[in-house]
Enzyme design. Structure first.
Site, PDB file in Angstrom:
ATOM      1  N   ASP A 103       0.948  -1.026   0.035  1.00 32.24           N
ATOM      2  CA  ASP A 103      -0.009   0.245  -0.051  1.00 32.24           C
ATOM      3  C   ASP A 103       0.921   1.284   0.083  1.00 32.24           C
ATOM      4  O   ASP A 103       1.944   1.213  -0.533  1.00 32.24           O
ATOM      5  CB  ASP A 103      -0.998  -0.081   1.177  1.00 32.24           C
ATOM      6  CG  ASP A 103      -2.294   0.681   0.935  1.00 32.24           C
ATOM      7  OD1 ASP A 103      -2.403   1.794   0.748  1.00 32.24           O
ATOM      8  OD2 ASP A 103      -3.347  -0.106   1.049  1.00 32.24           O
ATOM      9  N   HIS A 131      -3.949   5.773   3.388  1.00 34.71           N
ATOM     10  CA  HIS A 131      -4.561   4.632   3.139  1.00 34.71           C
ATOM     11  C   HIS A 131      -3.908   3.372   3.716  1.00 34.71           C
ATOM     12  O   HIS A 131      -4.696   2.316   4.233  1.00 34.71           O
ATOM     13  CB  HIS A 131      -4.666   4.454   1.660  1.00 34.71           C
ATOM     14  CG  HIS A 131      -5.451   3.456   0.965  1.00 34.71           C
ATOM     15  ND1 HIS A 131      -5.051   2.089   0.753  1.00 34.71           N
ATOM     16  CD2 HIS A 131      -6.869   3.436   0.777  1.00 34.71           C
ATOM     17  CE1 HIS A 131      -6.308   1.408   0.216  1.00 34.71           C
ATOM     18  NE2 HIS A 131      -7.255   2.061   0.299  1.00 34.71           N
ATOM     19  N   ASN A 144     -13.924  -0.611  -6.831  1.00 36.85           N
ATOM     20  CA  ASN A 144     -15.080   0.183  -6.572  1.00 36.85           C
ATOM     21  C   ASN A 144     -15.701   0.942  -7.731  1.00 36.85           C
ATOM     22  O   ASN A 144     -16.409   2.043  -7.146  1.00 36.85           O
ATOM     23  CB  ASN A 144     -14.520   1.434  -5.629  1.00 36.85           C
ATOM     24  CG  ASN A 144     -13.925   0.967  -4.029  1.00 36.85           C
ATOM     25  OD1 ASN A 144     -14.285  -0.181  -3.856  1.00 36.85           O
ATOM     26  ND2 ASN A 144     -13.162   1.684  -3.381  1.00 36.85           N
TER      27      ASN A 144
END
Length: 382
Positions: free
Chosen positions: A50, A85, A177
């Site tokens: 990430d 994040h 998403n």
């Protein structure tokens, strides 16, 4: 373009009467407290590919190992996070819940942070492939990938996934998403592709779905840790399959801790065999095998499987098969050449984060109430 956009808003005053843990509605929804009586993830290393993880966050103190960085993050150890994040994902997985803070699914697990931004401040396909291999070579038993690519993947990414599977690693990734097809690397065979659900146990409206979907988990209004340099309160609420992926990674860590001798293939089988059906019986495109069930996965008595149940059967020929993407049924591989070339990566994964501007009480309840906050800003499409 990156999908991640952050919005900081003042939330209702009612939240000031709740601890952060009490706002984590998914803990009760998944009966996480009962699961944590069985296992807390001790001894399991979960790699988080990430934006890095803020090792200084109080809820992650002592949980974050020195990691590494690739692409633009090369030369770092992954323990800083200017985006937020990655820290959010680590919090969902392994936050300790001390002093009224966020509680992760597996608070006994350790986080191995891998910061993987490229020179354009996005995640590159080959950079993620390098990150997977590094995680597999440095003790990770679970790899969380709350990120996705809106098009195809490279053979190097497929090979990296296969390498990690051969090294006995459980791989978990967000489906995406934008309400379209499952993104990469979630659509690679052997990876647990996690779609999202909302607070009432229905499919989350923006979740990517399709035949590659494996499991579902909460993705709406998930409260988690965040760097204070990004959100002054140190906490944020997020919508996205990023969060759903992190939840499943936490559950995988619980299973691996309780059954340390259980191979990754049997961990995957336990997760999908005990999932709670949400639609018609069996696997479906929207929620896969169903909602992840921590207690079910921890307590199931299942015979060992010969191979990861998400992989296709062995090829009858001795010839090397072409890299394949996951389809609903493993016996129906899709050739990589059927996909478009890579055109755009999604950075930071698949979530919209909103900072929590609240005072956190010093005393927290061990039996939290469902979260009460709703953010007015809708998820940002890719």
């Amino acid at each position: 373009m990156p999908v991640l956009q952050a919005f900081v808003v003042a939330l209702p005053l009612l939240l000031a009467a709740q601890t952060i843990e009490e706002q984590e509605w998914h803990l009760d929804a998944l009966d996480v407290y009962s699961a944590q009586a069985q296992s807390r993830g001790d001894g399991v290393v979960v790699a988080v590919i990430d934006s890095g993880v803020d090792a200084r966050h109080p809820d992650l103190a002592g949980r974050v190992l020195p990691g590494t960085g690739f692409g633009r993050s090369q030369g770092t150890d992954g323990t800083t996070d200017i985006d937020g994040h990655g820290t959010g994902m680590a919090g969902i997985i392994a936050a300790t819940g001390k002093g009224g803070g966020a509680l992760g699914i597996a608070p006994g697990a350790k986080i191995l942070p891998i910061a993987s931004a490229d020179e354009k401040e996005q995640f590159g396909l080959d950079v993620v492939a390098e990150s997977i291999r590094w995680a597999a070579d440095h003790g990770a038993k679970v790899v969380n990938m709350s990120l996705g690519f809106s098009s195809s993947m490279t053979p190097s990414l497929v090979k990296a996934v296969n390498y990690a599977i051969e090294k006995d690693v459980v791989l978990v990734a967000a489906t995406g998403n934008d309400g379209k097809e499952v993104s990469a690397p979630a659509n690679i065979k052997g990876v647990i592709a996690v779609a999202g659900t909302n607070k009432v146990g229905k499919p989350w409206v923006s979740s990517n779905v399709g035949a590659d979907t494996v499991l579902a988990a909460p993705a709406e209004g998930i409260v988690t840790a965040a760097p204070e340099s990004v959100y002054a309160s140190g906490y944020a609420e997020m919508d996205g399959t990023s969060a759903a992926s992190a939840i499943v990674s936490g559950v995988a860590a619980l299973v691996r801790a309780k059954h340390p001798e259980m191979p990754a293939k049997d961990v995957v089988n336990a997760l999908i065999s005990t999932a709670k059906d949400m639609a018609e019986p069996g696997r479906d495109a929207t929620t896969g095998f169903g909602m992840v069930d921590p207690m079910g996965a921890l307590t199931a008595k299942l015979p060992p499987v010969e191979r990861n149940p998400l992989l296709p059967p062995p090829q009858p020929s001795t010839a090397q098969p072409a890299p394949t993407l996951a389809s609903q049924r493993p016996e129906q591989p899709v050739d990589l050449s059927d996909r478009l070339p890579f055109v755009a990566a999604v950075a930071g994964g698949t979530a919209v984060m909103t900072g929590l501007l609240i005072a956190v009480p010093a005393i927290r309840s061990r039996r939290p109430k469902p979260g009460v906050s709703e953010r007015g800003t809708p998820p940002t499409p890719w």
